[in-house]
Design a protein around this motif. Structure first.
Motif, short mmCIF file in Angstrom:
data_model
loop_
_atom_site.label_atom_id
_atom_site.label_comp_id
_atom_site.label_asym_id
_atom_site.label_seq_id
_atom_site.Cartn_x
_atom_site.Cartn_y
_atom_site.Cartn_z
N VAL A 159 0.87 -1.17 0.00
CA VAL A 159 0.00 0.00 0.00
C VAL A 159 0.91 1.22 0.00
N ILE A 160 0.79 2.04 -1.03
CA ILE A 160 1.72 3.16 -1.24
C ILE A 160 0.92 4.46 -1.27
N THR A 161 1.36 5.44 -0.50
CA THR A 161 0.69 6.73 -0.48
C THR A 161 1.73 7.83 -0.65
N SER A 162 1.28 8.97 -1.16
CA SER A 162 2.22 10.08 -1.37
C SER A 162 1.64 11.37 -0.85
N ALA A 163 2.53 12.35 -0.71
CA ALA A 163 2.13 13.69 -0.30
C ALA A 163 1.49 14.42 -1.49
N GLY A 164 1.30 15.72 -1.34
CA GLY A 164 0.52 16.46 -2.32
C GLY A 164 1.16 16.72 -3.66
N THR A 165 0.33 16.82 -4.66
CA THR A 165 0.63 17.29 -6.01
C THR A 165 1.90 16.69 -6.60
N ALA A 166 3.00 17.45 -6.63
CA ALA A 166 4.20 17.01 -7.32
C ALA A 166 4.85 15.80 -6.68
N ALA A 167 4.55 15.52 -5.39
CA ALA A 167 5.10 14.32 -4.76
C ALA A 167 4.59 13.06 -5.44
N GLY A 168 3.49 13.17 -6.19
CA GLY A 168 3.01 12.03 -6.96
C GLY A 168 4.03 11.59 -8.00
N ILE A 169 4.81 12.53 -8.53
CA ILE A 169 5.86 12.17 -9.49
C ILE A 169 6.92 11.32 -8.80
N ASP A 170 7.36 11.77 -7.61
CA ASP A 170 8.35 11.01 -6.85
C ASP A 170 7.84 9.60 -6.57
N CYS A 171 6.59 9.50 -6.20
CA CYS A 171 5.99 8.21 -5.85
C CYS A 171 5.93 7.28 -7.07
N CYS A 172 5.49 7.81 -8.20
CA CYS A 172 5.37 6.97 -9.40
C CYS A 172 6.74 6.53 -9.90
N LEU A 173 7.75 7.38 -9.81
CA LEU A 173 9.10 6.98 -10.18
C LEU A 173 9.61 5.89 -9.25
N TYR A 174 9.25 5.98 -7.98
CA TYR A 174 9.62 4.94 -7.01
C TYR A 174 9.00 3.61 -7.42
N ILE A 175 7.75 3.61 -7.83
CA ILE A 175 7.09 2.37 -8.26
C ILE A 175 7.74 1.84 -9.52
N PHE A 176 8.09 2.75 -10.44
CA PHE A 176 8.77 2.33 -11.68
C PHE A 176 10.05 1.58 -11.33
N ARG A 177 10.80 2.10 -10.37
CA ARG A 177 12.06 1.45 -9.97
C ARG A 177 11.81 0.09 -9.34
N LYS A 178 10.67 -0.12 -8.71
CA LYS A 178 10.38 -1.41 -8.11
C LYS A 178 10.20 -2.49 -9.18
N PHE A 179 9.69 -2.09 -10.33
CA PHE A 179 9.41 -3.08 -11.38
C PHE A 179 10.51 -3.15 -12.42
N TYR A 180 11.30 -2.10 -12.53
CA TYR A 180 12.40 -2.08 -13.49
C TYR A 180 13.63 -1.51 -12.80
N SER A 181 14.69 -1.35 -13.53
CA SER A 181 15.94 -0.86 -12.94
C SER A 181 15.87 0.64 -12.69
N SER A 182 16.74 1.11 -11.78
CA SER A 182 16.84 2.55 -11.54
C SER A 182 17.31 3.27 -12.80
N THR A 183 18.10 2.58 -13.61
CA THR A 183 18.61 3.20 -14.84
C THR A 183 17.47 3.62 -15.74
N ILE A 184 16.49 2.75 -15.91
CA ILE A 184 15.35 3.07 -16.79
C ILE A 184 14.48 4.14 -16.14
N ALA A 185 14.24 4.01 -14.83
CA ALA A 185 13.44 5.02 -14.13
C ALA A 185 14.09 6.39 -14.21
N ASN A 186 15.41 6.41 -14.13
CA ASN A 186 16.13 7.69 -14.24
C ASN A 186 15.99 8.29 -15.63
N ARG A 187 15.92 7.45 -16.64
CA ARG A 187 15.68 7.95 -18.01
C ARG A 187 14.33 8.63 -18.09
#
Length: 327
Positions: A159-187
Motif C-alpha cells: 500500500v503506497i501513499t504520497s504527499a501532495g501534487t508534485a510528490a506524486g511524481i516522486d511516488c510513481c518513479l519509485y514504483i517504476f524502480r520497483k518493477f524495473y531498474s533505476s537506470t530506466i526510471a532515471n531515463r
C-alpha cells in the motif's frame, strides 16, 4: 526490482472520477505510459471509478473503456486524487480495492487518494502519507493510520501513499524502480526534466507561521525589537528586566502570549530569516549565520536540518531565486 512475468507487462489501472484534476491524472499517465520513452513498460489503462460522465474540475472529459471489474486483473492500481475529503467513495470501488490488495496487487493513493485507501480500511495500522495541510483532518478521521507527515511517499505492505501534487511524481518513479531498474526510471525522470530523487521531505514545503503579535503589548514591543536585532545574543534575564518582569513571569507570559517558549520562538524567527537570505541573496553560510545570530555554523546547520530535513545548501539549491541576479 520486482519480479514479473517476463512475457507480460505489469498492468497499471488509473482510477478516474468525476471532478478529476488533470494534473493528478497526467502524472501516472506520463510515468507509466509509453510516450515518455517511446516504449511500453506497463500495460496502462484508465478505469472509471464510478458511473456517469467523468468531467474534470475545469470542464475536460475522459472516456474510459474499462470499469471496476478491470481492477481484478491489475498489478498496480493508482488512485491519483479524490475530489473531497468529506465524501466516502462508493462501496463497489472500496470493495474492489480490498480484493485487489488481498490477491497481491499494489494499491497506490496519490495526494488525496490516500483518503480513498483509508476509507477502504487499507491503511489501518500502516504507515501512510498525505498532503501536509490535511494532517490534522486525516489523523482525526483515521486514528488507526500511522501518518508520516514529512514523507514524500510511503510504502507499507504493497500500500503506497504520497504527499501532495508534485510528490506524486516522486511516488510513481519509485514504483517504476520497483518493477524495473533505476537506470530506466532515471531515463524517465530526465525525459520529464525532474530529479530521480528529491532530498528531504515535506518539511521544507510546510508553511510554519509564527506569532507576529500577541495580546500583550509589552511582549509585542519586545518581539519587534528582537526581530530588528536578531544577530545579537538575548538573555532571558535581560529581556525580563526590559519589560519589568521577573524571569519566571516573563517566561510564563511569553509562552501564554505566543504558544511557544522564548527559545523556540527565537530559533524559528532566525530560521525564517535564514530561509529568506538563502533564497534571495548570495551571502555565504557564515554570513547568514552572522546575520541571524546563531552561535556557530554547526549549530545553524543542525537546527536547519532538524526543522526542514534538508541542509542549508540543499535549500538554497532548491529555492534560490535565480532572477535576483538577472538585469
Amino acid at each position: 526490482m520486482y519480479p514479473t512475468d517476463s512475457n507480460k507487462l505489469p498492468s497499471v489501472a488509473i482510477v478516474v472520477f468525476n471532478h478529476f484534476s488533470p494534473f493528478h491524472i497526467s502524472v501516472p499517465s506520463i510515468v507509466f505510459g509509453p510516450s515518455t520513452l517511446n516504449e511500453a513498460f506497463f500495460d496502462l489503462k484508465l478505469v472509471a471509478g464510478e458511473p456517469g460522465p467523468i468531467l474534470s474540475d475545469i470542464g475536460m472529459e475522459i472516456h474510459t473503456e474499462h470499469q471496476l471489474d478491470a481492477l481484478a486483473h491489475s498489478d498496480i492500481i493508482v488512485i491519483p486524487y479524490w475530489r473531497t475529503i468529506d465524501e466516502r467513495p462508493n462501496e463497489a470501488l472500496l470493495a474492489a480495492l480490498q480484493r485487489a490488495h488481498a490477491r497481491g496487487a499494489f494499491v497506490v493513493g496519490l495526494c488525496l487518494g490516500s483518503y480513498v485507501l483509508a476509507y477502504a480500511d487499507l491503511l489501518v495500522g500502516r504507515r501512510a502519507s498525505t498532503h501536509w495541510e490535511l494532517e490534522q483532518d486525516f489523523s482525526q478521521r483515521f486514528p488507526c493510520v500511522l501518518l508520516d507527515t514529512n514523507a514524500l511517499y510511503v510504502e507499507d505492505n504493497r500500500v503506497i501513499t504520497s504527499a501532495g501534487t508534485a510528490a506524486g511524481i516522486d511516488c510513481c518513479l519509485y514504483i517504476f524502480r520497483k518493477f524495473y531498474s533505476s537506470t530506466i526510471a532515471n531515463r524517465v525522470a530526465r525525459r520529464m526534466v525532474v530529479p530521480p530523487y528529491r532530498d528531504g521531505g515535506q518539511a521544507q514545503f510546510i508553511d510554519q507561521p509564527i506569532p507576529v503579535t500577541s495580546s500583550d503589548s509589552r511582549i509585542n514591543a519586545l518581539m519587534e525589537n528582537i526581530r530588528r536585532n536578531l544577530s545579537q545574543k538575548h538573555s532571558l534575564d535581560v529581556l525580563a528586566e526590559s519589560v519589568m518582569m521577573t524571569r519566571r513571569t516573563f517566561t510564563r507570559k511569553f509562552s501564554r502570549a505566543t504558544g511557544m517558549s522564548f527559545g523556540e520562538w527565537l530559533t524559528t524567527e532566525r530560521l525564517n530569516v535564514a530561509q529568506d537570505l538563502l533564497e534571495s541573496t548570495d551571502l555565504s553560510i557564515e554570513q547568514v549565520v552572522e546575520k541571524t545570530g546563531f552561535s556557530s555554523v554547526l549549530m545553524f546547520r543542525e537546527k536547519f536540518k532538524a526543522r526542514y530535513e534538508v541542509t542549508p545548501n540543499q535549500w538554497r539549491k532548491a529555492f534560490y531565486r535565480q532572477s535576483n541576479n538577472q538585469t
